[in-house]
Design an enzyme around this catalytic site. Structure first.
Site, PDB file in Angstrom:
ATOM      1  N   ARG A  36       0.835  -1.049  -0.077  1.00  0.00           N
ATOM      2  CA  ARG A  36      -0.051  -0.027  -0.013  1.00  0.00           C
ATOM      3  C   ARG A  36       0.866   1.243   0.040  1.00  0.00           C
ATOM      4  NH1 ARG A  36      -5.094  -1.269   4.012  1.00  0.00           N
ATOM      5  NH2 ARG A  36      -6.308  -2.473   2.384  1.00  0.00           N
ATOM      6  N   LYS A 197     -21.899 -16.043  -0.040  1.00  0.00           N
ATOM      7  CA  LYS A 197     -23.575 -15.994   0.207  1.00  0.00           C
ATOM      8  C   LYS A 197     -24.170 -15.088  -0.817  1.00  0.00           C
ATOM      9  CE  LYS A 197     -23.280 -17.042   5.411  1.00  0.00           C
ATOM     10  NZ  LYS A 197     -23.863 -16.496   6.523  1.00  0.00           N
ATOM     11  N   GLY A 377     -14.231  -2.947   0.314  1.00  0.00           N
ATOM     12  CA  GLY A 377     -15.964  -2.298   0.224  1.00  0.00           C
ATOM     13  C   GLY A 377     -16.031  -1.146  -0.627  1.00  0.00           C
TER      14      GLY A 377
END
Length: 396
Positions: A36, A197, A377
């Site tokens: 990073r 899921k 995210g």
């Protein structure tokens, strides 16, 4: 694209407040993976070359508004200096007279690192007064932390509304890649979505069926779709309660002209462990006491046919239990084929979110994709069609 880049800004003599993601792993105060940090180096170097003073603004861990010595950014100074080839000055706070004085005193070629923004509770509250104090440290704001762009925090959105703002090189690359994949992509567009899921990816699937030409569904999610179509899934990971939702997604895809590709054959085993005894069966033939752990070779061939005609690929999640052999076979084979098409210049491939980076690294394919996002995210929310506050704040 409405946002500005470093190329649009006059940085000479300016204090450039750069929001970066340097939330790197540490062991004994030493950085164990500097990826990073290395990825923000082009932005820092550009600011320096344009005569600006780079002032790094970042969070680290989750101190929840309290000063936690173990979460001080001071520990990262040696790794930052190694990556930038420049002297890094550290300020013990990200706001206040000390931070402003350190910014003003910064010499040409030096970089200033401000202390962890999350040592202040007002950061995550996007407190306007706190944002003003951050803005006092800089003349220009540069957001190079796409991974934090889905958070409306003071250091991502609040300060952007107070200073002339632009995207850093990493943010620019990420936004350009995503725009190429979902904004105005070259068609046909194929999306591969895997994972455990359906319930965690409802918005993603709902958005993609209206944007892509073919949608490959893999992993545990595929079991839910197979069960919704009346096929036996044995003791597989499956959200039976999501059957109606799965059928709704299939109906929505049909109405939108999006072809859904589900497993045609499956690899099953009686136990979840590496090299467990397994067999390949038709997708409608899973025994009651077995679990589906991967897609079979016929399914991989079907995915390759889709990828052969595709111009754009969006990949999120594995096709099977990729962590253990031999149930990584479908993911590895499909990823390698996508990488091959990309190298040949026939496919624009963008991947990210969740286990995707690990899965592509396991396949040895990550480096050959057009762009692999580590944003997690933020990448998923972009794919879901949501507006990211940190991007929207960069204005136009």
């Amino acid at each position: 694209m409405a946002w500005k880049t470093l190329d649009d800004m006059d940085l000479a003599g300016k204090r450039v407040l750069a929001r970066v993601d340097i939330n790197v792993p540490l062991e004994g105060g030493v950085v164990t993976d500097a990826t990073r940090i290395e990825r923000i180096s082009p932005t820092v170097q550009d600011i320096l070359s344009k005569g600006g003073k780079p002032i790094l603004l970042a969070h680290f861990g989750r101190p929840k508004g309290v000063r936690v010595p173990d979460l001080s950014l001071q520990q990262l100074v040696p790794a930052l200096e190694a990556a930038f080839g420049a002297h890094v000055v550290f300020a013990a706070d990200c706001i206040g007279p000390g931070a402003v004085a350190a910014a003003d005193a910064l010499k040409e070629g030096q970089v200033l690192l401000l202390e962890n923004t999350r040592f202040h509770a007002e950061e995550e509250q996007n407190d306007p007064e706190f944002a003003k104090k951050l803005a006092e440290v800089g003349d220009v704001f540069c957001n190079d932390a796409f991974s934090a762009a889905h958070r409306a925090h003071a250091s991502t959105t609040g300060v952007a509304e107070l200073l002339p703002s632009c995207a850093g090189r990493l943010m620019q690359a990420e936004l350009s890649a995503l725009e190429a994949a979902l904004g105005e992509p070259e068609r046909p567009v194929v999306a591969v979505v895997g994972g455990a899921k359906v319930s965690t990816k409802l918005e993603l699937l709902g958005n993609l069926v209206e944007k892509v030409d073919q949608l490959v569904i893999g992993g545990g999610m595929a079991n839910t779709f197979l069960a919704a179509l009346g096929k036996p899934v044995g003791s597989s990971l499956c959200e039976h309660e999501m059957a109606d939702t799965a059928r709704e997604i299939l109906g929505k895809a049909e109405a939108a002209g999006c072809e859904i590709i589900l497993p045609e054959d499956i690899v099953v085993a009686r136990e979840f462990k590496a090299n467990a005894e397994n067999e390949t069966l038709r997708a409608d033939a899973c025994p009651e006491d077995a679990m589906i752990l991967d897609a079979g070779p016929e399914t991989v061939s079907r995915i390759k046919v889709a990828l052969k005609s595709a111009k754009t690929l969006i990949w999120n999640g594995p096709l099977g239990a990729f962590e253990i052999e031999p149930f990584d076979a479908a993911t590895v084979a499909a990823a390698k084929y996508a990488a091959k098409r990309t190298i040949e210049g026939k496919l624009t491939s963008v991947a990210g979110g969740g286990d995707t980076v690990s899965a592509l690294n396991r396949a040895g394919a990550a480096e050959d994709f057009s762009y692999v996002s580590t944003a997690g995210g933020a990448f998923l929310e972009w794919m879901e069609g949501k507006t990211l506050p940190g991007v929207a704040a960069l204005g136009g």
